[in-house]
Write a protein that holds these residues in place. Structure first.
Motif, PDB file in Angstrom:
ATOM      1  N   VAL A  76       0.738  -1.162  -0.084  1.00 49.14           N
ATOM      2  CA  VAL A  76      -0.001  -0.007   0.060  1.00 49.14           C
ATOM      3  C   VAL A  76       1.014   1.069   0.053  1.00 49.14           C
ATOM      4  O   VAL A  76       1.699   1.257   0.795  1.00 49.14           O
ATOM      5  CB  VAL A  76      -0.991   0.056   1.308  1.00 49.14           C
ATOM      6  CG1 VAL A  76      -1.816   0.969   1.261  1.00 49.14           C
ATOM      7  CG2 VAL A  76      -1.960  -1.268   1.291  1.00 49.14           C
ATOM      8  N   CYS A  78       1.444   5.424   0.003  1.00 49.71           N
ATOM      9  CA  CYS A  78       1.284   6.782   0.376  1.00 49.71           C
ATOM     10  C   CYS A  78       2.285   7.659  -0.245  1.00 49.71           C
ATOM     11  O   CYS A  78       3.224   7.527   0.210  1.00 49.71           O
ATOM     12  CB  CYS A  78       1.125   6.871   2.072  1.00 49.71           C
ATOM     13  SG  CYS A  78       0.743   8.604   2.588  1.00 49.71           S
ATOM     14  N   LYS A 103      -2.721   8.781  -8.293  1.00 50.65           N
ATOM     15  CA  LYS A 103      -3.380   7.457  -7.873  1.00 50.65           C
ATOM     16  C   LYS A 103      -3.546   6.301  -8.978  1.00 50.65           C
ATOM     17  O   LYS A 103      -3.141   5.349  -8.985  1.00 50.65           O
ATOM     18  CB  LYS A 103      -4.818   7.746  -7.074  1.00 50.65           C
ATOM     19  CG  LYS A 103      -5.447   6.428  -6.567  1.00 50.65           C
ATOM     20  CD  LYS A 103      -6.558   6.620  -5.710  1.00 50.65           C
ATOM     21  CE  LYS A 103      -7.403   5.458  -5.565  1.00 50.65           C
ATOM     22  NZ  LYS A 103      -6.868   4.505  -4.809  1.00 50.65           N
ATOM     23  N   GLU A 107      -1.278   2.855  -9.604  1.00 49.77           N
ATOM     24  CA  GLU A 107      -1.910   1.506  -9.426  1.00 49.77           C
ATOM     25  C   GLU A 107      -1.833   0.978 -10.881  1.00 49.77           C
ATOM     26  O   GLU A 107      -1.608  -0.280 -10.945  1.00 49.77           O
ATOM     27  CB  GLU A 107      -3.348   1.927  -9.016  1.00 49.77           C
ATOM     28  CG  GLU A 107      -3.425   2.302  -7.594  1.00 49.77           C
ATOM     29  CD  GLU A 107      -4.914   2.595  -7.032  1.00 49.77           C
ATOM     30  OE1 GLU A 107      -4.916   2.714  -5.923  1.00 49.77           O
ATOM     31  OE2 GLU A 107      -5.904   2.530  -7.778  1.00 49.77           O
ATOM     32  N   GLU A 113      -1.605  -0.808  -4.483  1.00 47.48           N
ATOM     33  CA  GLU A 113      -2.694   0.159  -3.973  1.00 47.48           C
ATOM     34  C   GLU A 113      -2.412   1.457  -3.316  1.00 47.48           C
ATOM     35  O   GLU A 113      -1.168   1.440  -2.538  1.00 47.48           O
ATOM     36  CB  GLU A 113      -3.517  -0.739  -2.995  1.00 47.48           C
ATOM     37  CG  GLU A 113      -4.680   0.036  -2.450  1.00 47.48           C
ATOM     38  CD  GLU A 113      -5.344  -0.552  -1.180  1.00 47.48           C
ATOM     39  OE1 GLU A 113      -5.913  -0.094  -0.504  1.00 47.48           O
ATOM     40  OE2 GLU A 113      -5.208  -1.866  -0.997  1.00 47.48           O
ATOM     41  N   SER A 115      -3.197   4.309  -1.004  1.00 56.85           N
ATOM     42  CA  SER A 115      -4.027   4.840  -0.058  1.00 56.85           C
ATOM     43  C   SER A 115      -4.182   6.214   0.338  1.00 56.85           C
ATOM     44  O   SER A 115      -5.325   6.861   0.612  1.00 56.85           O
ATOM     45  CB  SER A 115      -3.609   4.228   1.375  1.00 56.85           C
ATOM     46  OG  SER A 115      -2.239   4.730   1.822  1.00 56.85           O
ATOM     47  N   ASP A 116      -3.250   7.002  -0.200  1.00 61.19           N
ATOM     48  CA  ASP A 116      -3.346   8.627   0.157  1.00 61.19           C
ATOM     49  C   ASP A 116      -2.496   9.137  -0.794  1.00 61.19           C
ATOM     50  O   ASP A 116      -1.289   8.535  -1.096  1.00 61.19           O
ATOM     51  CB  ASP A 116      -2.767   8.958   1.593  1.00 61.19           C
ATOM     52  CG  ASP A 116      -3.667   8.331   2.593  1.00 61.19           C
ATOM     53  OD1 ASP A 116      -4.716   8.548   2.559  1.00 61.19           O
ATOM     54  OD2 ASP A 116      -3.261   7.849   3.415  1.00 61.19           O
TER      55      ASP A 116
END
Length: 130
Positions: A76, A78, A103, A107, A113, A115-116
């Motif tokens: 994940v 950030c 994002k 991805e 992934e 997240s932020d």
């Protein structure tokens, strides 16, 4: 001997198949993807602390990671971005577009992934475009 000014970059496994092998990606690559996606958004003048787009080809892609901090934990991501925005563009609208583009780019290209995507406006570019 490694340059002590540059921090050590981490690599993350994004694919592991015992029959074929593994695919790893350096966090700097994720940062470059984020920087490229952000600078493609209309209204973004540059990454804060980054060189201008005209010099990118001459000096190399590594400079595109400036103004980008990436943390990857268990697949994940950030992302923290520091941007200079062009004068006259709405900060909320431009920032939202940057968040969406960064994002999607990370991805789609890495399979990780996101997240932020945190955006900090570090400056306003007052230069008039012709």
């Amino acid at each position: 001997m490694a340059d002590t000014k540059n921090q050590k970059r981490d690599a993350y496994t994004i694919y592991d198949d015992e029959g074929i092998g593994t695919v790893q990606i350096a966090d700097e690559v994720v940062a470059i993807i984020a920087g490229l996606a952000a600078t493609e958004v209309e209204g973004v003048a540059s990454m804060a602390g980054n060189i201008t787009n005209e010099l990118v080809g001459k000096l190399g892609m590594k400079n595109l990671s400036k103004g980008v901090k990436v943390d990857v934990l268990e697949g994940v991501v950030c992302v923290d971005l520091a941007l200079n925005i062009k004068y006259g563009y709405g900060i909320p609208e431009t920032s939202k577009t940057v968040q969406e583009k960064v994002k999607a780019a990370i991805e789609n290209m890495t399979g990780l992934e996101v997240s932020d995507v945190n955006v900090a406006i570090a400056g306003v570019d007052m230069e008039q475009t012709k």
